[in-house]
Design an enzyme around this catalytic site. Structure first.
Site, PDB file in Angstrom:
ATOM      1  N   ALA A 259       0.863  -1.183   0.000  1.00  0.00           N
ATOM      2  CA  ALA A 259       0.000   0.000   0.000  1.00  0.00           C
ATOM      3  C   ALA A 259       0.894   1.226   0.000  1.00  0.00           C
ATOM      4  O   ALA A 259       2.107   1.142   0.193  1.00  0.00           O
ATOM      5  CB  ALA A 259      -0.924   0.000   1.214  1.00  0.00           C
ATOM      6  N   MET A 260       0.282   2.407  -0.223  1.00  0.00           N
ATOM      7  CA  MET A 260       0.998   3.681  -0.196  1.00  0.00           C
ATOM      8  C   MET A 260       0.148   4.699   0.529  1.00  0.00           C
ATOM      9  O   MET A 260      -1.040   4.845   0.246  1.00  0.00           O
ATOM     10  CB  MET A 260       1.309   4.154  -1.621  1.00  0.00           C
ATOM     11  CG  MET A 260       1.989   5.519  -1.683  1.00  0.00           C
ATOM     12  SD  MET A 260       3.611   5.516  -0.873  1.00  0.00           S
ATOM     13  CE  MET A 260       3.882   7.278  -0.687  1.00  0.00           C
ATOM     14  N   GLU A 261       0.771   5.449   1.424  1.00  0.00           N
ATOM     15  CA  GLU A 261       0.081   6.304   2.385  1.00  0.00           C
ATOM     16  C   GLU A 261      -0.264   7.680   1.850  1.00  0.00           C
ATOM     17  O   GLU A 261      -0.260   8.655   2.596  1.00  0.00           O
ATOM     18  CB  GLU A 261       0.949   6.464   3.641  1.00  0.00           C
ATOM     19  CG  GLU A 261       2.248   7.235   3.464  1.00  0.00           C
ATOM     20  CD  GLU A 261       3.451   6.396   3.105  1.00  0.00           C
ATOM     21  OE1 GLU A 261       4.576   6.853   3.326  1.00  0.00           O
ATOM     22  OE2 GLU A 261       3.258   5.270   2.600  1.00  0.00           O
ATOM     23  N   ASN A 262      -0.604   7.811   0.579  1.00  0.00           N
ATOM     24  CA  ASN A 262      -0.969   9.119   0.056  1.00  0.00           C
ATOM     25  C   ASN A 262      -2.020   9.770   0.951  1.00  0.00           C
ATOM     26  O   ASN A 262      -3.068   9.180   1.199  1.00  0.00           O
ATOM     27  CB  ASN A 262      -1.545   8.989  -1.358  1.00  0.00           C
ATOM     28  CG  ASN A 262      -0.715   8.110  -2.258  1.00  0.00           C
ATOM     29  OD1 ASN A 262       0.460   8.355  -2.455  1.00  0.00           O
ATOM     30  ND2 ASN A 262      -1.329   7.068  -2.790  1.00  0.00           N
ATOM     31  N   HIS A 292      -1.440   0.346   9.452  1.00  0.00           N
ATOM     32  CA  HIS A 292      -0.110   0.862   9.116  1.00  0.00           C
ATOM     33  C   HIS A 292      -0.232   2.145   8.293  1.00  0.00           C
ATOM     34  O   HIS A 292       0.402   3.170   8.612  1.00  0.00           O
ATOM     35  CB  HIS A 292       0.637  -0.227   8.338  1.00  0.00           C
ATOM     36  CG  HIS A 292       1.964   0.161   7.780  1.00  0.00           C
ATOM     37  ND1 HIS A 292       3.135  -0.450   8.149  1.00  0.00           N
ATOM     38  CD2 HIS A 292       2.324   1.081   6.847  1.00  0.00           C
ATOM     39  CE1 HIS A 292       4.151   0.078   7.488  1.00  0.00           C
ATOM     40  NE2 HIS A 292       3.676   1.013   6.678  1.00  0.00           N
ATOM     41  N   GLU A 293      -1.032   2.094   7.229  1.00  0.00           N
ATOM     42  CA  GLU A 293      -1.142   3.270   6.367  1.00  0.00           C
ATOM     43  C   GLU A 293      -1.803   4.435   7.084  1.00  0.00           C
ATOM     44  O   GLU A 293      -1.449   5.601   6.858  1.00  0.00           O
ATOM     45  CB  GLU A 293      -1.899   2.917   5.080  1.00  0.00           C
ATOM     46  CG  GLU A 293      -1.285   1.798   4.266  1.00  0.00           C
ATOM     47  CD  GLU A 293       0.180   2.014   3.944  1.00  0.00           C
ATOM     48  OE1 GLU A 293       0.582   3.177   3.719  1.00  0.00           O
ATOM     49  OE2 GLU A 293       0.942   1.028   3.931  1.00  0.00           O
ATOM     50  N   HIS A 296       0.618   6.420   9.064  1.00  0.00           N
ATOM     51  CA  HIS A 296       1.401   7.331   8.233  1.00  0.00           C
ATOM     52  C   HIS A 296       0.754   8.711   8.104  1.00  0.00           C
ATOM     53  O   HIS A 296       1.451   9.682   7.786  1.00  0.00           O
ATOM     54  CB  HIS A 296       1.566   6.758   6.829  1.00  0.00           C
ATOM     55  CG  HIS A 296       2.718   5.825   6.671  1.00  0.00           C
ATOM     56  ND1 HIS A 296       4.001   6.143   7.048  1.00  0.00           N
ATOM     57  CD2 HIS A 296       2.795   4.570   6.134  1.00  0.00           C
ATOM     58  CE1 HIS A 296       4.810   5.132   6.756  1.00  0.00           C
ATOM     59  NE2 HIS A 296       4.108   4.170   6.207  1.00  0.00           N
ATOM     60  N   GLU A 315       8.546   4.286   8.135  1.00  0.00           N
ATOM     61  CA  GLU A 315       8.119   2.895   8.016  1.00  0.00           C
ATOM     62  C   GLU A 315       8.172   2.120   9.321  1.00  0.00           C
ATOM     63  O   GLU A 315       7.274   1.330   9.618  1.00  0.00           O
ATOM     64  CB  GLU A 315       8.939   2.188   6.932  1.00  0.00           C
ATOM     65  CG  GLU A 315       8.774   2.796   5.555  1.00  0.00           C
ATOM     66  CD  GLU A 315       7.317   2.885   5.103  1.00  0.00           C
ATOM     67  OE1 GLU A 315       6.461   2.160   5.646  1.00  0.00           O
ATOM     68  OE2 GLU A 315       7.041   3.686   4.200  1.00  0.00           O
TER      69      GLU A 315
END
Length: 887
Positions: A259-262, A292-293, A296, A315
């Site tokens: 995933a990516m925390e945009n 997790h995301e 962030h 991270e």
């Protein structure tokens, strides 16, 4: 393309103050390109020269303060700028390329229904594939964006998106964002299926492609429940409220990461929209990634690293909080067992390779963005999270959270460094956090803790347990390493009513000082049947068991009452195998004895995975592999018998992993063919798409299916996952034509010579063939990976050996041509892992020495070769002496 160096970033940060980006994207220009117009408003503090990054298909025009710039001065991805002091406006108009490797603006057409979806992954330095930017994390700015898309599409971004103009115009306006680093900017566009809700006055939404809509709808309430619970828990422990205007979670195709925390638009790989049956542990993993995301949003998005040497600040923190908050706020209370037995080994393995690095590398070790990308590994995630868990155990949660909240308050919407973070912790406690950080974050490698027990009929000073007495025993705990440790020591005895079960007599906390050495603790009473160092898994270290405790574990491991304790013992056994202190066959014997009685799905999954992919496929000599697969088959049947007719969720999960193990370990096709024909395993489960493709892949390896049968299965499941399954199956067929076809799909222009490498002279340099001889590969990142996974099979060594020498130059070329994502896929899944032979090592070392692979490929090859050296040593030891070595 040129990479950004730390020195260049610091120079540019001293020169510029960036205020605002205006971005306009046109997604209606065809299948290959999209339009990108960027307006950047910024201030130059003094006269000077710098550059803006953009990587276009065509740069049409650029103006600075209304004056045209010479677009011919674009040097690869850098457009030079000469600035006077004061405010400036830069405008850049370009056509940009769509990506099929998950970098920049990824374009995907769903084979299930023909619908097209776009999403961005701008992480680290890929924003310049989407729009022009001063692309470094410490030049934050606010963003305004407009997007033109086909009228039937929905557009998503970091802030709330609204249609503007007539519906047929397909125009969308996104709200102005909070200050963001460029790598957080995100867009997604397509005919998304969306489920919406609201929580705490904030709009929440889930998005996926339409072909996955029924599966998302099935799990939407679980996903929203986890999201709400984690959101509420973060608001209990953080003083700073959620800092953005919405919370969208988009499950996107062919995503390179988990995933990516945009901010405001978290993107996930859409395998998390489950099409087929999964275990509860796999649902827990999905929940952990959600937590997790979300972490962030504070640590990473609200407060961002200044340079990439501090990626661990993002991270490691999110990793720790993901496991901790999920266990506190949801039904998934076993997160730390899964972390111990599955995730932590990622860190341990990475930390024992030559490529290891400190959790917080020295600034000069991350000189540019290419070297920064290499540090997204098990050290920055699993080891860093382990270090933070150790910090909380040593510091106390109250002081830890106080320091975190101080950090957020001081650096809100700004950038911070490791020194800033440690200073905030130090303000919250009287402990020497700076010394702790030096010991834990600035060092590399794994400490080892080894116990030795001596019994004494006249115990004296009681260092850790008991209150006096005439009988007792001493624990000499040897610490091979440099870090201080706060840990627990568990004392276990046999249960009085069940000799196969253990009960904890006591758990003693102890501190080991920095610098290593031996600490002696004295206890009264009889010695325990099993003494477990690092009970509770609070610290990060390899542990050993004394001889008596190991004998007890071999008999009663599944009877340990705490799953985390069982995970610690299994980790010890795993480490002993990898370090040559326990025969691989002995690990298999322990798995055969205890996994049929295991109740924790995470433990069973991890042990079976290690036994299958490492013990059977790599560590045992090839002649012993059939016996290992037979043992795993027997183990799978035991689990099936134990769970037959049981409806509990945990039993169904164990049954599912038993079926997976039976499929993967089958050496004859009969049973698998029967299951596939019937569409079910007797007694369940039914063969859903995942199990059907898994079964067909194994039949392909065994030469018990045909290309026509694979194509028929693809017609039955014409999804993206089905395409990957078909690619994997075709590549797995033990047929020279199938192998040649798969190879050409992965490495066009690299057929190599039709010869066996064992008899061929070594390539003198390992150099790749000239790029102009090859057309770019059309395989997407996912199809490349699936094909590579099918290609290399331990059952087909003679068929595969001719490709070994071809692999290294082919991988070098594809990595240079197609970028880091494909380099990683080629270095991990493309590597000839089944060929555990000295010739593989020789060719790989020559490639590293002479062929100049890209940094991403070099790192993966170096890691693979180190693992190969370890496997060769273990095989040699197994061949020379079949006697298990005990701690």
């Amino acid at each position: 393309m040129p990479v950004l160096t730390r020195d260049e970033a610091q120079t540019r940060a001293r020169l510029l103050d960036v205020h605002r980006y205006g971005i306009d994207l046109d997604l209606t220009r065809g299948d290959e390109h999209f339009g990108s117009t960027t307006v950047i408003r910024f201030t130059a503090r003094e006269a000077g020269t710098t550059f803006v990054e953009v990587r276009p298909a065509a740069l049409h025009r650029a103006t600075l303060d209304g004056h045209a710039l010479d677009v011919g001065t674009l040097d690869d991805n850098r457009l030079p700028l000469t600035l006077t002091p004061g405010d400036h406006e830069l405008r850049v108009e370009a056509d940009m390329r769509y990506s099929h490797t998950g970098e920049g603006m990824h374009r995907f057409t769903d084979p299930a229904d023909g619908e097209t979806y776009l999403y961005t992954q701008c992480f680290l330095d890929d924003v310049q594939r989407v729009f022009a930017a001063f692309d470094q994390p410490d030049l934050k700015a606010v963003f305004d964006a407009t997007v033109t898309a086909p009228p039937q599409w929905t557009v998503l971004g970091n802030a709330l998106a609204t249609r503007v103009g007539a519906p047929a115009d397909g125009r969308w306006q996104l709200a102005t964002t909070a200050p963001l680093s460029t790598y957080f900017v995100a867009f997604a566009a397509g005919p998304w299926h969306t489920v919406r809700t609201e929580h705490a006055g904030l709009p929440f939404a889930l998005h996926c492609r339409r072909s996955l809509a029924p599966h998302l709808d099935t799990d939407a309430e679980e996903l929203f429940d986890i999201t709400r619970r984690c959101y509420d828990r973060y608001h209990e422990i953080f003083d700073e409220p959620y800092p953005f205007d919405s919370y969208d979670q988009a499950f996107v195709p062919e995503f390179n990461a988990g995933a990516m925390e945009n901010p405001g638009l978290v993107t996930f790989r859409d395998e998390f929209v489950f099409r087929s049956a999964v275990t509860d542990t796999e649902r827990q993993t999905r929940g952990m990634v959600i937590a997790h995301e979300m972490a962030h949003m504070w640590f990473g998005d609200l407060v961002t690293l200044q340079w990439w040497d501090d990626i661990w600040l993002n991270e490691s923190f999110a990793e720790y909080m993901g496991y901790q908050v999920l266990s506190e706020a949801t039904r998934f209370t076993g997160t730390w067992t899964d972390f111990a037995v599955a995730r932590k080994s990622w860190g341990y393995d990475a930390d024992q390779r030559p490529s290891t690095h400190p959790v917080a590398p020295a600034p000069d070790a991350v000189r540019d963005t290419a070297s920064a990308l290499l540090n997204f590994d098990g050290i920055s995630y699993a080891k860093g999270a382990s270090a933070l868990r150790q910090l909380v155990a040593w510091l106390g949660e109250k002081d830890f959270l106080a320091g975190i909240n101080d950090h957020f308050a001081r650096h809100r919407f700004g950038n911070a460094t490791l020194a800033d973070f440690i200073d905030s912790l130090a303000r919250a406690t009287g402990r020497d956090v700076h010394a702790w950080a030096d010991s834990w974050l600035r060092t590399s490698g794994v400490d080892t803790l080894t116990p030795r027990i001596t019994e004494d009929s006249a115990a004296g000073d009681l260092g850790a347990g008991g209150a006096g007495g005439t009988t007792g025993w001493h624990l000499d705990l040897h610490h091979d390493g440099t870090r201080p440790h706060h840990l627990a020591i568990g004392l276990y005895d046999h249960a009085p009513d069940d000799p196969r079960a253990l009960v904890r007599r006591d758990r003693v906390e102890a501190d080991l000082p920095a610098g290593g050495g031996t600490r002696t603790l004295t206890f009264t009473g009889p010695r325990p049947a099993l003494l477990l160092v690092n009970d509770g898994d609070l610290t990060y270290a390899k542990v050993r068991l004394d001889a008596g405790s190991w004998d007890t574990a071999l008999r009663t491991l599944s009877g340990l009452p705490d799953p985390v304790a069982r995970a610690v013992v299994w980790n010890a056994a795993r480490d002993m195998v990898r370090d040559g202190e326990l025969a691989p066959a002995a690990y298999l014997d322990a798995a055969r004895a205890h996994i049929p009685h295991e109740t924790d799905i995470a433990i069973a999954q991890a042990v079976l995975g290690f036994a299958r992919t490492q013990i059977a496929d790599r560590y045992l000599p090839a002649t012993d592999r059939p016996t290992a697969l037979a043992t795993l088959t027997d183990l799978g049947h035991d689990l099936l018998r134990r769970t037959d007719g049981t409806g509990r969720a945990d039993a169904q999960g164990l049954r599912l992993i038993a079926v997976r193990a039976l499929i993967d370990s089958a050496t004859a096709p009969g049973t698998l063919q029967d299951w596939l024909a019937a569409g079910t395993v007797p007694g369940g489960p039914a063969l859903d798409p995942e199990l059907r493709w898994r079964t067909l892949a194994r039949l392909a390896v065994l030469g018990a299916t045909t290309p026509d049968a694979i194509d028929a299965e693809l017609a039955r499941d014409p999804s993206a996952t089905g395409q990957e399954g078909a690619a994997r199956c075709h590549a797995a067929l033990p047929d020279a034509t199938a192998k040649a076809t798969a190879w050409q799909a992965m490495y066009p222009g690299h057929p190599g010579e039709d010869r066996a490498d064992a008899a061929a002279p070594a390539e003198p340099s390992g150099a790749a063939e000239p790029a102009e001889l090859s057309e770019p590969s059309e395989l997407s990142n996912y199809l490349f990976t699936a094909t590579a996974q099918g290609f290399w099979q331990p059952e087909q060594l003679d068929l595969l050996r001719p490709y070994r020498a071809r692999y290294f130059p082919a991988a070098v070329t594809v990595a240079a041509r197609r970028g880091p994502a494909l380099a990683i896929a080629a270095g991990v899944h493309g590597f000839p892992q089944p060929l555990v032979e000295a010739e593989t090592l020789r060719l790989g070392e020559a490639c590293l020495r002479d062929a100049d692979p890209t940094p991403a490929l070099r790192r993966k090859l170096a890691d693979q070769l180190d693992d190969l050296r370890r496997a060769l040593k273990i095989r040699q030891a197994s061949t020379e002496d079949d006697t298990p070595v005990r701690a």
